[in-house]
Design an enzyme around this catalytic site. Structure first.
Site, PDB file in Angstrom:
ATOM      1  N   GLU A  36       0.686  -1.142  -0.076  1.00  0.00           N
ATOM      2  CA  GLU A  36      -0.091  -0.003   0.132  1.00  0.00           C
ATOM      3  C   GLU A  36       0.846   1.124   0.025  1.00  0.00           C
ATOM      4  O   GLU A  36       0.689   2.285   0.239  1.00  0.00           O
ATOM      5  CB  GLU A  36      -1.052  -0.385   1.688  1.00  0.00           C
ATOM      6  CG  GLU A  36      -1.845  -1.460   0.906  1.00  0.00           C
ATOM      7  CD  GLU A  36      -2.983  -1.238   2.781  1.00  0.00           C
ATOM      8  OE1 GLU A  36      -3.861  -1.778   1.818  1.00  0.00           O
ATOM      9  OE2 GLU A  36      -2.071  -1.111   3.638  1.00  0.00           O
TER      10      GLU A  36
ATOM     11  N   HIS B  74      -1.376   3.960   8.441  1.00  0.00           N
ATOM     12  CA  HIS B  74      -2.578   3.256   7.820  1.00  0.00           C
ATOM     13  C   HIS B  74      -2.264   1.684   8.326  1.00  0.00           C
ATOM     14  O   HIS B  74      -1.459   1.736   8.999  1.00  0.00           O
ATOM     15  CB  HIS B  74      -2.190   3.278   6.293  1.00  0.00           C
ATOM     16  CG  HIS B  74      -3.377   2.069   6.086  1.00  0.00           C
ATOM     17  ND1 HIS B  74      -5.034   2.129   6.111  1.00  0.00           N
ATOM     18  CD2 HIS B  74      -3.280   0.604   5.182  1.00  0.00           C
ATOM     19  CE1 HIS B  74      -5.341   1.474   5.421  1.00  0.00           C
ATOM     20  NE2 HIS B  74      -4.661   0.513   5.273  1.00  0.00           N
TER      21      HIS B  74
ATOM     22  N   TYR C 169      -9.883  16.561  21.720  1.00  0.00           N
ATOM     23  CA  TYR C 169      -9.004  16.306  20.521  1.00  0.00           C
ATOM     24  C   TYR C 169      -9.192  15.385  19.024  1.00  0.00           C
ATOM     25  O   TYR C 169      -8.729  16.088  18.802  1.00  0.00           O
ATOM     26  CB  TYR C 169      -8.754  15.567  21.835  1.00  0.00           C
ATOM     27  CG  TYR C 169      -7.678  16.242  22.679  1.00  0.00           C
ATOM     28  CD1 TYR C 169      -6.327  16.830  22.392  1.00  0.00           C
ATOM     29  CD2 TYR C 169      -8.478  16.412  24.145  1.00  0.00           C
ATOM     30  CE1 TYR C 169      -6.191  17.085  23.923  1.00  0.00           C
ATOM     31  CE2 TYR C 169      -8.380  17.132  25.402  1.00  0.00           C
ATOM     32  CZ  TYR C 169      -6.334  17.809  24.839  1.00  0.00           C
ATOM     33  OH  TYR C 169      -6.416  18.963  26.009  1.00  0.00           O
TER      34      TYR C 169
END
Length: 211
Positions: free
Chosen positions: A73, A92, A119
């Site tokens: 990827e 990822h 947050y």
């Protein structure tokens, strides 16, 4: 930061996320920008057992120059870097709660998660859902690139989150905040919930632009 320090940091962060069950098996990948290209986790590797010497080193064109073959990827990471000049790292994961949310029917594809906490707004902001593509489909990289022009984080349908940050620490903080917000969202799903107001969200964006 020297290249040796960058290699150690990738392995340290990967091991930390693996041990806290933010990723499993050989899923998930990390990249970090260097002066002359990128360091990436190798294909088929576990984030819990990375070897600094075997990390993939790519030049500024994305060509492998040393180490093991990069994650399959890698094109997702490169698509993020092309669109986000200030990105110093990309993470990822296939983290459980984020993937679960990405499989829900009826979620807002333009902004998947509501502003549950300050947050989340500060570290992630608006989160688009990228349509499902089969693993390795280069069209996924094109879709990620289009979204990355406007967002530092996105959720891949039936797959998991991708987050860019100015540093590896910033990217890890953001993807962990995304995962925790996904967990909260699932816990609160179906219950009357008080989210941050649009005014509160805009105030946070002014004070704390996403990193």
């Amino acid at each position: 930061m020297s290249e040796a320090q960058a290699r150690e940091l990738i392995c340290e962060m990967g091991r930390s996320m693996f041990e806290r069950r933010l990723t499993f098996g050989s899923s998930g990948n990390i990249s970090l920008r260097t002066d002359d290209g990128w360091l990436m986790t190798p294909t088929g590797s576990s984030l819990g057992r990375l070897d600094p010497a075997r990390l993939s080193k790519l030049d500024d064109t994305g060509r492998l120059v040393s180490g093991d073959a990069p994650t399959k990827e890698s094109f997702l990471h490169l698509a993020m870097y092309r669109e986000r000049a200030k990105a110093g790292a990309v993470v990822h994961l296939h983290s459980t709660h984020s993937v679960a949310v990405s499989c829900l029917d009826g979620i807002d594809h333009e902004d998947v998660l509501p502003p549950i906490t300050a947050y989340y707004v500060m570290r992630v902001g608006k989160l688009p859902l990228i349509p499902y593509y089969a693993p390795g489909d280069k069209a996924l990289g094109e879709a990620v690139g289009r979204a990355a022009a406007r967002h530092n984080a996105m959720l891949l349908a039936n797959h998991g989150p991708v987050v860019a940050g100015t540093s590896l620490s910033a990217a890890v903080d953001a993807i962990e905040e995304l995962e925790e917000t996904a967990r909260l969202y699932l816990l609160l799903h179906g219950r009357p919930t008080r989210y941050l107001t649009p005014e509160q969200v805009e105030d946070l964006k002014r004070r704390f632009p996403p990193q």
